[in-house]
Design an enzyme around this catalytic site. Structure first.
Site, mmCIF file in Angstrom:
data_model
loop_
_atom_site.group_PDB
_atom_site.id
_atom_site.type_symbol
_atom_site.label_atom_id
_atom_site.label_comp_id
_atom_site.label_asym_id
_atom_site.label_seq_id
_atom_site.Cartn_x
_atom_site.Cartn_y
_atom_site.Cartn_z
ATOM 1 N N SER A 59 0.826 -1.209 0.000
ATOM 2 C CA SER A 59 0.000 0.000 0.000
ATOM 3 C C SER A 59 0.864 1.265 0.000
ATOM 4 O O SER A 59 2.026 1.250 0.413
ATOM 5 C CB SER A 59 -0.906 0.022 1.233
HETATM 6 N N1 SAM Z 1 -0.989 -4.721 4.202
HETATM 7 C C1 SAM Z 1 -0.223 -4.944 3.020
HETATM 8 C C2 SAM Z 1 1.112 -4.304 3.030
HETATM 9 O O1 SAM Z 1 1.481 -3.666 4.020
HETATM 10 O O2 SAM Z 1 1.814 -4.497 2.047
HETATM 11 C C3 SAM Z 1 -0.958 -4.543 1.775
HETATM 12 C C4 SAM Z 1 -1.721 -5.651 1.277
HETATM 13 S S1 SAM Z 1 -2.315 -5.719 -0.349
HETATM 14 C C5 SAM Z 1 -2.859 -4.109 -0.737
HETATM 15 C C6 SAM Z 1 -3.812 -6.633 0.014
HETATM 16 C C7 SAM Z 1 -3.592 -8.072 0.407
HETATM 17 O O3 SAM Z 1 -4.848 -8.595 0.842
HETATM 18 C C8 SAM Z 1 -3.128 -8.972 -0.719
HETATM 19 O O4 SAM Z 1 -1.925 -9.600 -0.352
HETATM 20 C C9 SAM Z 1 -4.274 -9.976 -0.895
HETATM 21 O O5 SAM Z 1 -3.841 -11.270 -1.250
HETATM 22 C C10 SAM Z 1 -4.892 -9.948 0.487
HETATM 23 N N2 SAM Z 1 -6.291 -10.393 0.601
HETATM 24 C C11 SAM Z 1 -7.325 -10.186 -0.252
HETATM 25 N N3 SAM Z 1 -8.451 -10.742 0.243
HETATM 26 C C12 SAM Z 1 -8.130 -11.303 1.436
HETATM 27 C C13 SAM Z 1 -8.851 -12.024 2.439
HETATM 28 N N4 SAM Z 1 -10.162 -12.294 2.324
HETATM 29 N N5 SAM Z 1 -8.187 -12.446 3.537
HETATM 30 C C14 SAM Z 1 -6.853 -12.212 3.672
HETATM 31 N N6 SAM Z 1 -6.117 -11.542 2.766
HETATM 32 C C15 SAM Z 1 -6.735 -11.084 1.665
#
Ligand code: SAM
Length: 212
Positions: A59
């Protein structure tokens, strides 16, 4: 490494309105370049989201700061992160002195980030599963941050929030979302503040978007 660039990034985040010193100090310490692939390392201290592989992103630093500040945490608070991704947000929370619980659904990202947590001694309880159903065993949480955008606020996460706790989640369509900041007033009573114009990858799961 990159200390000057990191401090400049934090200065720009302060100019954009972040004032929680706990958040800012953690962001001064945590080295974002450790959480991004080599191919984009030179962009680590730009205030922008970056690709981390598997179609996912780390992000934007301002967004991480904004969502973290919105939870109004105190050291020792119990926080659930849905969407571990690169691990950067979890590292910030850990540096702030939080008890961190983080869920990632993508097994490849999960395994890669777990190795980083080991390497840099970031102590977080982690789980590879659908975060839209939360992590009931460890609830209630003082703060819940969802780092992917869903169609609505998952009921499970609302249930697993402590009274006076805050749940921060982008809600909208797959392209753009409004950040919902919910405060739990009572078991079934929430106050919601909404902040527009965010763009996250989709939250996929039982209480999120359905996988195609
Ligand atoms: N917090 C992260 C960082 O600091 O880099 C950013 C994460 S990225 C924008 C969003 C993440 O959410 C992805 O890795 C994706 O695989 C995960 N994701 C999507 N749906 C999800 C769910 N239902 N449960 C857990 N993770 C999920």
């Amino acid at each position: 490494m990159y200390e000057k660039e990191r401090n400049e990034l934090i200065d720009s985040i302060i100019e954009k309105g972040i004032e929680d010193e706990l958040v800012l100090n953690a962001m001064r310490k945590v080295e974002r370049h450790l959480f991004v692939p080599d191919s984009v390392k030179h962009h680590s201290y730009r205030d922008s989201a970056l690709p981390i592989g598997f179609g996912q992103t780390i992000s934007q630093p301002f967004t991480v700061a904004y969502m973290t500040q919105a939870m109004e945490l105190k050291p020792g608070s119990k926080v659930l992160e849905v969407g571990t991704g690169s691990g950067y947000q979890a590292a910030i929370l850990y540096e702030m002195g939080m008890k961190v619980y983080s869920i990632e659904r993508n097994v490849d990202i999960y395994n890669r980030t777990l190795k980083l947590f080991d390497k840099y001694s970031i102590r977080a309880a982690t789980r590879c599963s659908d975060g839209t159903i939360g992590w009931n065993e460890f609830s209630p949480f003082d703060g819940i941050v969802v780092t992917a955008g869903g169609p609505s606020v998952p009921e499970n996460l609302k249930k697993q929030l402590a009274i006076n706790g805050k749940l921060v989640i982008p809600v909208g369509d797959k392209k753009s979302q409004t950040l919902h900041i919910l405060t739990k007033i009572d078991e079934d009573k929430f106050e919601t503040k909404k902040v527009p114009y965010f763009a996250f990858v989709p939250l996929i799961g039982k209480e999120g978007w359905k996988e195609k």
